[in-house]
Design a protein around this motif. Structure first.
Motif, PDB file in Angstrom:
ATOM      1  N   ASN A  21     -90.185 -29.527  53.215  1.00  0.00           N
ATOM      2  CA  ASN A  21     -89.682 -28.558  52.238  1.00  0.00           C
ATOM      3  C   ASN A  21     -90.241 -27.156  52.440  1.00  0.00           C
ATOM      4  OD1 ASN A  21     -87.761 -30.064  50.600  1.00  0.00           O
ATOM      5  ND2 ASN A  21     -89.534 -31.374  50.182  1.00  0.00           N
ATOM      6  N   SER A  22     -90.992 -26.980  53.505  1.00  0.00           N
ATOM      7  CA  SER A  22     -91.407 -25.646  53.934  1.00  0.00           C
ATOM      8  C   SER A  22     -91.713 -25.744  55.432  1.00  0.00           C
ATOM      9  CB  SER A  22     -92.631 -25.167  53.147  1.00  0.00           C
ATOM     10  OG  SER A  22     -92.742 -23.763  53.261  1.00  0.00           O
ATOM     11  N   PRO A  23     -91.142 -24.837  56.241  1.00  0.00           N
ATOM     12  CA  PRO A  23     -91.142 -25.026  57.696  1.00  0.00           C
ATOM     13  C   PRO A  23     -92.497 -25.273  58.351  1.00  0.00           C
ATOM     14  CG  PRO A  23     -89.670 -23.255  57.072  1.00  0.00           C
ATOM     15  CD  PRO A  23     -90.395 -23.651  55.819  1.00  0.00           C
ATOM     16  N   VAL A  24     -93.532 -24.561  57.910  1.00  0.00           N
ATOM     17  CA  VAL A  24     -94.814 -24.672  58.624  1.00  0.00           C
ATOM     18  C   VAL A  24     -95.365 -26.097  58.576  1.00  0.00           C
ATOM     19  CG1 VAL A  24     -96.312 -24.079  56.651  1.00  0.00           C
ATOM     20  CG2 VAL A  24     -97.018 -23.485  58.990  1.00  0.00           C
ATOM     21  N   ARG A  25     -94.931 -26.881  57.593  1.00  0.00           N
ATOM     22  CA  ARG A  25     -95.448 -28.250  57.444  1.00  0.00           C
ATOM     23  C   ARG A  25     -94.945 -29.186  58.553  1.00  0.00           C
ATOM     24  NH1 ARG A  25     -93.865 -29.044  51.030  1.00  0.00           N
ATOM     25  NH2 ARG A  25     -94.769 -27.082  50.280  1.00  0.00           N
ATOM     26  N   SER A  59    -103.622 -26.376  50.483  1.00  0.00           N
ATOM     27  CA  SER A  59    -102.312 -25.984  49.976  1.00  0.00           C
ATOM     28  C   SER A  59    -101.987 -24.529  50.312  1.00  0.00           C
ATOM     29  CB  SER A  59    -102.235 -26.204  48.454  1.00  0.00           C
ATOM     30  OG  SER A  59    -100.964 -25.839  47.954  1.00  0.00           O
ATOM     31  N   TRP A  60    -102.577 -24.007  51.414  1.00  0.00           N
ATOM     32  CA  TRP A  60    -102.402 -22.619  51.867  1.00  0.00           C
ATOM     33  C   TRP A  60    -103.088 -21.641  50.927  1.00  0.00           C
ATOM     34  CZ3 TRP A  60    -101.208 -22.506  56.741  1.00  0.00           C
ATOM     35  CH2 TRP A  60    -100.493 -23.585  57.271  1.00  0.00           C
ATOM     36  N   GLY A  61    -104.148 -22.134  50.260  1.00  0.00           N
ATOM     37  CA  GLY A  61    -104.973 -21.232  49.464  1.00  0.00           C
ATOM     38  C   GLY A  61    -105.221 -21.643  48.020  1.00  0.00           C
ATOM     39  N   SER A 115     -93.217 -18.250  42.065  1.00  0.00           N
ATOM     40  CA  SER A 115     -93.600 -18.301  43.483  1.00  0.00           C
ATOM     41  C   SER A 115     -93.962 -16.911  43.976  1.00  0.00           C
ATOM     42  CB  SER A 115     -92.433 -18.841  44.324  1.00  0.00           C
ATOM     43  OG  SER A 115     -91.415 -17.858  44.456  1.00  0.00           O
ATOM     44  N   GLY A 116     -94.685 -16.865  45.068  1.00  0.00           N
ATOM     45  CA  GLY A 116     -95.057 -15.580  45.654  1.00  0.00           C
ATOM     46  C   GLY A 116     -93.843 -14.804  46.131  1.00  0.00           C
ATOM     47  N   THR A 117     -92.844 -15.542  46.640  1.00  0.00           N
ATOM     48  CA  THR A 117     -91.597 -14.891  47.064  1.00  0.00           C
ATOM     49  C   THR A 117     -90.967 -14.145  45.900  1.00  0.00           C
ATOM     50  OG1 THR A 117     -91.133 -16.485  48.816  1.00  0.00           O
ATOM     51  CG2 THR A 117     -89.239 -15.367  47.830  1.00  0.00           C
ATOM     52  N   ALA A 119     -92.388 -13.155  43.199  1.00  0.00           N
ATOM     53  CA  ALA A 119     -93.245 -12.060  42.730  1.00  0.00           C
ATOM     54  C   ALA A 119     -93.091 -10.830  43.616  1.00  0.00           C
ATOM     55  CB  ALA A 119     -94.704 -12.531  42.698  1.00  0.00           C
ATOM     56  N   SER A 120     -93.092 -11.041  44.944  1.00  0.00           N
ATOM     57  CA  SER A 120     -92.945  -9.895  45.864  1.00  0.00           C
ATOM     58  C   SER A 120     -91.563  -9.268  45.738  1.00  0.00           C
ATOM     59  CB  SER A 120     -93.146 -10.361  47.317  1.00  0.00           C
ATOM     60  OG  SER A 120     -94.459 -10.773  47.527  1.00  0.00           O
ATOM     61  N   MET A 121     -90.554 -10.141  45.675  1.00  0.00           N
ATOM     62  CA  MET A 121     -89.171  -9.639  45.564  1.00  0.00           C
ATOM     63  C   MET A 121     -89.010  -8.787  44.294  1.00  0.00           C
ATOM     64  SD  MET A 121     -85.841 -12.105  45.105  1.00  0.00           S
ATOM     65  CE  MET A 121     -86.388 -12.668  43.476  1.00  0.00           C
ATOM     66  N   CYS A 142     -97.159  -9.309  58.612  1.00  0.00           N
ATOM     67  CA  CYS A 142     -97.400  -9.611  57.194  1.00  0.00           C
ATOM     68  C   CYS A 142     -96.195 -10.352  56.630  1.00  0.00           C
ATOM     69  CB  CYS A 142     -97.631  -8.332  56.399  1.00  0.00           C
ATOM     70  SG  CYS A 142     -99.247  -7.577  56.652  1.00  0.00           S
ATOM     71  N   TYR A 143     -96.487 -11.310  55.758  1.00  0.00           N
ATOM     72  CA  TYR A 143     -95.427 -12.118  55.154  1.00  0.00           C
ATOM     73  C   TYR A 143     -95.547 -11.999  53.647  1.00  0.00           C
ATOM     74  CZ  TYR A 143     -92.857 -16.402  53.789  1.00  0.00           C
ATOM     75  OH  TYR A 143     -91.986 -17.307  53.213  1.00  0.00           O
ATOM     76  N   HIS A 144     -94.396 -11.767  53.027  1.00  0.00           N
ATOM     77  CA  HIS A 144     -94.413 -11.570  51.561  1.00  0.00           C
ATOM     78  C   HIS A 144     -93.414 -12.511  50.901  1.00  0.00           C
ATOM     79  CE1 HIS A 144     -96.782  -8.029  52.483  1.00  0.00           C
ATOM     80  NE2 HIS A 144     -95.832  -7.613  53.292  1.00  0.00           N
ATOM     81  N   GLY A 145     -93.155 -13.668  51.561  1.00  0.00           N
ATOM     82  CA  GLY A 145     -92.138 -14.573  51.060  1.00  0.00           C
ATOM     83  C   GLY A 145     -90.813 -14.315  51.748  1.00  0.00           C
ATOM     84  N   HIS A 146     -89.803 -15.047  51.350  1.00  0.00           N
ATOM     85  CA  HIS A 146     -88.548 -15.044  52.137  1.00  0.00           C
ATOM     86  C   HIS A 146     -87.388 -14.332  51.430  1.00  0.00           C
ATOM     87  CE1 HIS A 146     -86.868 -18.396  49.714  1.00  0.00           C
ATOM     88  NE2 HIS A 146     -88.121 -18.768  49.621  1.00  0.00           N
ATOM     89  N   VAL A 204     -98.140  -4.421  51.475  1.00  0.00           N
ATOM     90  CA  VAL A 204     -99.068  -4.870  52.519  1.00  0.00           C
ATOM     91  C   VAL A 204     -99.905  -6.035  52.008  1.00  0.00           C
ATOM     92  CG1 VAL A 204    -100.988  -3.334  51.826  1.00  0.00           C
ATOM     93  CG2 VAL A 204    -100.763  -4.048  54.226  1.00  0.00           C
ATOM     94  N   GLU A 205    -100.234  -6.931  52.926  1.00  0.00           N
ATOM     95  CA  GLU A 205    -101.307  -7.888  52.620  1.00  0.00           C
ATOM     96  C   GLU A 205    -102.606  -7.160  52.921  1.00  0.00           C
ATOM     97  OE1 GLU A 205     -99.309 -11.344  55.232  1.00  0.00           O
ATOM     98  OE2 GLU A 205    -101.159 -11.956  54.279  1.00  0.00           O
ATOM     99  N   PRO A 206    -103.386  -6.731  51.930  1.00  0.00           N
ATOM    100  CA  PRO A 206    -104.561  -5.906  52.233  1.00  0.00           C
ATOM    101  C   PRO A 206    -105.566  -6.627  53.138  1.00  0.00           C
ATOM    102  CG  PRO A 206    -104.538  -6.542  49.932  1.00  0.00           C
ATOM    103  CD  PRO A 206    -103.214  -6.937  50.499  1.00  0.00           C
TER     104      PRO A 206
HETATM  105  P1  KE4 Z   1     -94.496 -18.518  48.186  1.00  0.00           P
HETATM  106  O1  KE4 Z   1     -93.085 -18.069  47.911  1.00  0.00           O
HETATM  107  O2  KE4 Z   1     -94.579 -19.427  49.400  1.00  0.00           O
HETATM  108  O3  KE4 Z   1     -95.192 -19.093  46.946  1.00  0.00           O
HETATM  109  O4  KE4 Z   1     -95.363 -17.198  48.521  1.00  0.00           O
HETATM  110  C1  KE4 Z   1     -94.919 -16.360  49.551  1.00  0.00           C
HETATM  111  C2  KE4 Z   1     -96.102 -15.550  50.046  1.00  0.00           C
HETATM  112  C3  KE4 Z   1     -96.191 -14.224  49.644  1.00  0.00           C
HETATM  113  N1  KE4 Z   1     -97.223 -13.451  50.049  1.00  0.00           N
HETATM  114  C4  KE4 Z   1     -98.193 -13.944  50.855  1.00  0.00           C
HETATM  115  C5  KE4 Z   1     -99.311 -13.052  51.282  1.00  0.00           C
HETATM  116  C6  KE4 Z   1     -98.152 -15.300  51.276  1.00  0.00           C
HETATM  117  O5  KE4 Z   1     -99.131 -15.779  52.085  1.00  0.00           O
HETATM  118  C7  KE4 Z   1     -97.094 -16.117  50.869  1.00  0.00           C
HETATM  119  C8  KE4 Z   1     -96.965 -17.559  51.316  1.00  0.00           C
HETATM  120  N2  KE4 Z   1     -97.936 -17.997  52.252  1.00  0.00           N
HETATM  121  C9  KE4 Z   1     -97.532 -19.076  53.129  1.00  0.00           C
HETATM  122  C10 KE4 Z   1     -98.712 -19.354  54.074  1.00  0.00           C
HETATM  123  N3  KE4 Z   1     -98.571 -18.658  55.272  1.00  0.00           N
HETATM  124  C11 KE4 Z   1     -97.117 -20.297  52.358  1.00  0.00           C
HETATM  125  C12 KE4 Z   1     -96.974 -21.551  53.203  1.00  0.00           C
HETATM  126  C13 KE4 Z   1     -95.530 -21.922  53.377  1.00  0.00           C
HETATM  127  O6  KE4 Z   1     -94.683 -21.033  53.605  1.00  0.00           O
HETATM  128  O7  KE4 Z   1     -95.279 -23.140  53.286  1.00  0.00           O
END
Ligand code: KE4
Length: 428
Positions: A21-25, A59-61, A115-117, A119-121, A142-146, A204-206
């Motif tokens: 349910n998430s690619p990196v897994r 759990s990635w943090g 989710s972080g996605t 929140a960033s969006m 840097c990754y901020h979700g999809h 940015v991811e600081p």
């Molecule tokens: P989620 O939508 O996955 O909850 O958060 C996205 C996200 C946003 N911002 C930062 C800095 C993040 O690291 C993440 C998600 N981190 C990844 C780990 N590289 C989650 C693991 C995954 O995608 O399964």
């Protein structure tokens, strides 16, 4: 012996793309069969074969206090017993907002999401709505979700508007996204010279953790802050990963840079779906229902998730929590470097708070190209050599590692003993 992980993986792939349910897994960057986890406690996880691992993904943090912490489990059980979700406000959400605004003073108001996605969006939409501008700057690696506008890859030339990094994202959606190199303040200067008045925000991811652990140079963050202030753009710190992970006040406290908006996740949910975005009141006032920037969520501020998060925050606020976490993580990183050096393997490692990274190259990376230039094949071999010895590391050279409060000296010692054997095999 029957490999239940393989059986489960084959079964999972019949009903879920890639079986995950998430690619990196899916272990696609390192190869092999993903471990299907049956239970976890403290620093350890057990897979479907009963194999025990010291877990450095956590759990990635999120599980910074350790898996199945009794206080967190009790808080979740109590919350469940009074109902899972109401679609109406609760006092617990106020408590979470008060905790966040107290621990991160740059945040005067906060909105909880799932989710972080999300929140960033939402933070980017808010920045665009508050400034009336369209362009955003993000950084390669840097990754901020999809969210669509963030799935872009660095263009061939500097400041070229970028092409989507995912199918399904029309190029019009990423047309306003500029991708620069991490730790390249000169590129920021040029981007603002060219587009300054059109830039809504820099995100940015600081402390970067999605290209492996890559720390910022102080000049990088200070330049970003200065240019955003000078041009009326908003600075968004995505602290989904580094917030409450590198320090109680996050990277913004550690580096002394005040963002306009902050994105949070992971630790604030303690393993449950909870994330947040917040910042100065004058910006947050643009959000619905009082402002014109729409944002919503059925399960936003979910009471069970909030209970897990509040219990987690109360534990990390205890005296000595970060000192102990930071020293355990530093001992791990330094110990890995010492074992690699003794085996004659080119390798380096780094850590900050409860985050660590390691790299099969001579120097710590400053940007994603440095990670790409490291010995990825050796990383893959090391990953599997460690996994076979019961050490569960991130299955990608582009991910950071995470230590929890449950990783005691015995865990670190066991990890370094396994690393000694793994490096010895790599050296041949
Ligand atoms: P989620 O939508 O996955 O909850 O958060 C996205 C996200 C946003 N911002 C930062 C800095 C993040 O690291 C993440 C998600 N981190 C990844 C780990 N590289 C989650 C693991 C995954 O995608 O399964």
């Amino acid at each position: 012996m029957t490999d239940k992980n393989a059986i489960l993986f084959e079964r999972a792939q019949r009903t879920t793309p890639g079986g995950v349910n998430s690619p990196v897994r899916a272990f696609r960057q390192v190869g092999g069969t993903p471990r299907f986890i049956e239970r976890a406690e403290g620093a350890h996880m057990w897979d479907a074969n009963g194999g025990r691992y010291i877990d450095y993904i956590n759990s990635w943090g999120p599980t910074i206090v350790g898996h199945a912490h009794p206080e967190v489990v009790a808080a979740v059980q109590a919350a469940c017993a009074t109902g899972l979700s109401f679609g109406a406000p609760t006092e617990a959400e106020i408590e979470m907002a008060e905790e966040i605004t107290r621990l991160m003073p740059s945040i005067e108001e906060v909105r909880l999401v799932s989710s972080g996605t999300e929140a960033s969006m939402s933070a980017i939409r808010l920045a665009r709505g508050a400034t009336g501008r369209a362009k955003i700057i993000k950084f390669d690696g840097c990754y901020h979700g999809h969210a669509d506008s963030l799935l872009v890859k660095a263009g061939s030339g500097l400041l070229t508007f970028n092409t989507p990094s995912s199918a399904g994202v029309p190029k019009e959606i990423t047309a306003h996204t500029i991708v620069l190199d991490f730790n390249a303040p000169d590129q920021l200067e040029r981007a603002f010279e060219t587009h300054g008045a059109a830039i809504a925000c820099v995100i940015v991811e600081p402390v970067a953790g999605n290209m492996n652990l890559v720390k910022p140079t102080p000049e990088f963050l200070s330049t970003m802050r200065r240019l955003c202030s000078a041009h009326g753009a908003l600075l968004i710190f995505d602290e989904v990963m580094c917030g409450f992970r590198v320090a109680l006040g996050g990277a913004q406290a550690l580096y002394g840079i005040t963002p306009d908006l902050t994105v949070l996740g992971k630790v604030i949910g303690g393993g449950m779906p909870l994330a947040a975005f917040g910042g100065r009141r004058e910006i947050m006032q643009h959000l619905s229902p009082i402002g014109a920037v729409y944002q919503a969520g059925t399960l936003s501020g979910n009471p069970v998730a909030v209970a897990a998060g509040l219990a987690t925050l109360r534990i990390i606020e205890r005296p000595g929590f970060y000192e102990n976490l930071g020293s355990a993580t530093a001992r791990l990183a330094q110990g890995l470097e010492a074992e690699a050096r003794a085996a004659g393997v080119e390798f380096c490692a780094d850590s900050i708070g409860g985050m660590f990274g390691f790299y099969f190259c001579a120097n710590r990376p400053l940007r994603v190209a440095d990670v790409a230039a490291s010995d990825i094949e050796r990383f893959k071999r090391f990953f599997h050599l460690m996994l076979a010895r019961g050490i569960y590391l991130a299955p990608s050279a582009y991910e950071a590692g995470f230590v929890s409060a449950a990783h005691d000296a015995a865990c670190i010692d066991e990890t370094l003993v396994a690393a000694r054997a793994a490096f010895a095999q790599l050296a041949h």
